[in-house]
Design an enzyme around this catalytic site. Sequence first.
Site, mmCIF file in Angstrom:
data_model
loop_
_atom_site.group_PDB
_atom_site.id
_atom_site.type_symbol
_atom_site.label_atom_id
_atom_site.label_comp_id
_atom_site.label_asym_id
_atom_site.label_seq_id
_atom_site.Cartn_x
_atom_site.Cartn_y
_atom_site.Cartn_z
ATOM 1 N N LYS A 140 0.857 -1.187 0.000
ATOM 2 C CA LYS A 140 0.000 0.000 0.000
ATOM 3 C C LYS A 140 0.889 1.231 0.000
ATOM 4 C CE LYS A 140 -4.502 0.912 0.290
ATOM 5 N NZ LYS A 140 -5.611 0.055 -0.168
HETATM 6 P P1 NAD Z 1 -13.041 7.521 -3.003
HETATM 7 O O1 NAD Z 1 -12.010 8.568 -2.774
HETATM 8 O O2 NAD Z 1 -13.515 7.284 -4.382
HETATM 9 O O3 NAD Z 1 -14.324 7.805 -2.082
HETATM 10 C C1 NAD Z 1 -14.244 7.961 -0.687
HETATM 11 C C2 NAD Z 1 -15.605 8.457 -0.184
HETATM 12 O O4 NAD Z 1 -15.579 8.491 1.248
HETATM 13 C C3 NAD Z 1 -15.933 9.888 -0.631
HETATM 14 O O5 NAD Z 1 -17.325 10.008 -0.845
HETATM 15 C C4 NAD Z 1 -15.505 10.731 0.578
HETATM 16 O O6 NAD Z 1 -16.170 11.983 0.646
HETATM 17 C C5 NAD Z 1 -15.920 9.794 1.702
HETATM 18 N N1 NAD Z 1 -15.219 10.079 2.942
HETATM 19 C C6 NAD Z 1 -13.925 10.386 3.130
HETATM 20 N N2 NAD Z 1 -13.686 10.601 4.436
HETATM 21 C C7 NAD Z 1 -14.841 10.402 5.087
HETATM 22 C C8 NAD Z 1 -15.242 10.482 6.446
HETATM 23 N N3 NAD Z 1 -14.374 10.816 7.401
HETATM 24 N N4 NAD Z 1 -16.530 10.171 6.746
HETATM 25 C C9 NAD Z 1 -17.405 9.834 5.779
HETATM 26 N N5 NAD Z 1 -17.094 9.769 4.473
HETATM 27 C C10 NAD Z 1 -15.830 10.051 4.135
HETATM 28 O O7 NAD Z 1 -12.436 6.176 -2.365
HETATM 29 P P2 NAD Z 1 -12.853 4.664 -2.685
HETATM 30 O O8 NAD Z 1 -11.923 4.163 -3.709
HETATM 31 O O9 NAD Z 1 -14.316 4.574 -2.890
HETATM 32 O O10 NAD Z 1 -12.438 3.952 -1.317
HETATM 33 C C11 NAD Z 1 -13.320 3.897 -0.204
HETATM 34 C C12 NAD Z 1 -12.887 2.752 0.703
HETATM 35 O O11 NAD Z 1 -12.899 1.532 -0.036
HETATM 36 C C13 NAD Z 1 -11.479 2.862 1.285
HETATM 37 O O12 NAD Z 1 -11.462 2.249 2.555
HETATM 38 C C14 NAD Z 1 -10.656 2.025 0.320
HETATM 39 O O13 NAD Z 1 -9.458 1.556 0.894
HETATM 40 C C15 NAD Z 1 -11.632 0.903 0.046
HETATM 41 N N6 NAD Z 1 -11.400 0.148 -1.180
HETATM 42 C C16 NAD Z 1 -11.328 0.754 -2.396
HETATM 43 C C17 NAD Z 1 -11.150 -0.019 -3.530
HETATM 44 C C18 NAD Z 1 -11.143 0.577 -4.907
HETATM 45 O O14 NAD Z 1 -11.086 -0.203 -5.867
HETATM 46 N N7 NAD Z 1 -11.215 1.881 -5.076
HETATM 47 C C19 NAD Z 1 -11.004 -1.412 -3.417
HETATM 48 C C20 NAD Z 1 -11.090 -2.009 -2.162
HETATM 49 C C21 NAD Z 1 -11.303 -1.216 -1.048
#
Ligand code: NAD
Length: 416
Positions: free
Chosen positions: A104
Amino acid sequence: MEINTYEVVKKQIDIVAKEMELEPNIAKYLKRVERSLIVSIPIMMDDGTLGIFEGYRVHHSTIRGPGKGGVRFAPNVNLDEIKALATWMTWKTSLLNLPLGGAKGGICVDPKDLSKKELERLTRRYTTEIINIIGPDIDIPAPDVNTNAQIMAWMMDTYSMNKGRSIPGVVTGKPIEIGGSVGRESATGMGLYFVLQAMCEKLGLELKSQTIIVQGFGNVGGTIASILSREGCKILAISDISGGLYSSDGLNIEELLDWTRQGNCLKEFKDDRYEFITNSNLITTKCDILVPAALENQITHVNANNIECKIVLEGANGPTTPRADEILFKKGIHIIPDILANAGGVCVSYFEYVQDIRAYFWKLDRINKELKRILLEAFEEVYKVSEERKISLRTAAYIIAVSRIAKAIELRGVFP
Ligand code: NAD
């Protein structure tokens, strides 16, 4: 209350080690990361001043293959958080039996404070700083919180320019035009949907009549909210960092996606049909399926007792602490753990990597078919172990993932 996410990871290793009577040396081995690189990233800001940012890349384990894991740009990013996220990637790739390890990276920055040009300079300098520990055979980054296909394109270009040839396999989640894969952007949400469908079948629930709450409205939260809304489910509430919207009649997800895609936050969406809801109230609002899809440590011992749902579907990595896990398990709430639930992203990232290396690209139906097969095989395996041992789905998933890594360590031995 500040929770150290890496301490959470170590606690989870202790829990699974006890449950599976893991050899103590292996448990000790798994509690360390292979390497952590901390880099200082200087960039010229648009106003002529020098900005200095701190970045990280961590390899938890490359014992089963090259490291794999996202890159996060966020104001609270720190080394312990990245170590925790890298460790979870090791479990995730192992659970799916992909020939990859766990890694990561991230930069401590709020990208909203940067112009597009500054963001590009930051990404390119970060890539150059970590260049010796990434590559198709070493470690393959991907998007995570606040990073996207454009950032992956800059990373791929920077790496390629430094190496003197185009190397698309260095990152995944790229735009399709430069070696990305169809289906990658929606893969994590699709994966959540496949495992949720399977879980509902096990519990005898009709998915389309379930009510849903989603925390986080980015790639993961936005995609799953959209899929479930199209399925016919009522989405009672969603949120982003600014807060959330609630309606007992259900929200119009496509309209809200249009709104946030234009760069707006949910709090600014004014509509008489919807009530504003804070992120903390959203978590404890009654629903059938709660999908935390934002950040770590959102469900803790402080709010777990007040959670009223049948299933927690972990879209985010590490949204539930071990103490909260215990409380929810006792309450009979089923948690589909992150390393299974959100593994669709890394699965299609793996397909992208394979396509780049072979220079042969697949159609969307093949991607989704293979994704579904791999996730459902993992789901069935996890479900079976949890039923047999009467343990949570998380502990069952960990037992499977850790057993494969333990076997690899045993076979390879501890060098020298
Ligand atoms: P992203 O940046 O596209 O979206 C994140 C969302 O969370 C946004 O709407 C943001 O406003 C919101 N957010 C941020 N801080 C916050 C808070 N304190 N309280 C409430 N909402 C908050 O990110 P993503 O890619 O959707 O990732 C979200 C989660 O999923 C993370 O934990 C990431 O590690 C996990 N994840 C992502 C992927 C991927 O393919 N993108 C895969 C597996 C896991």
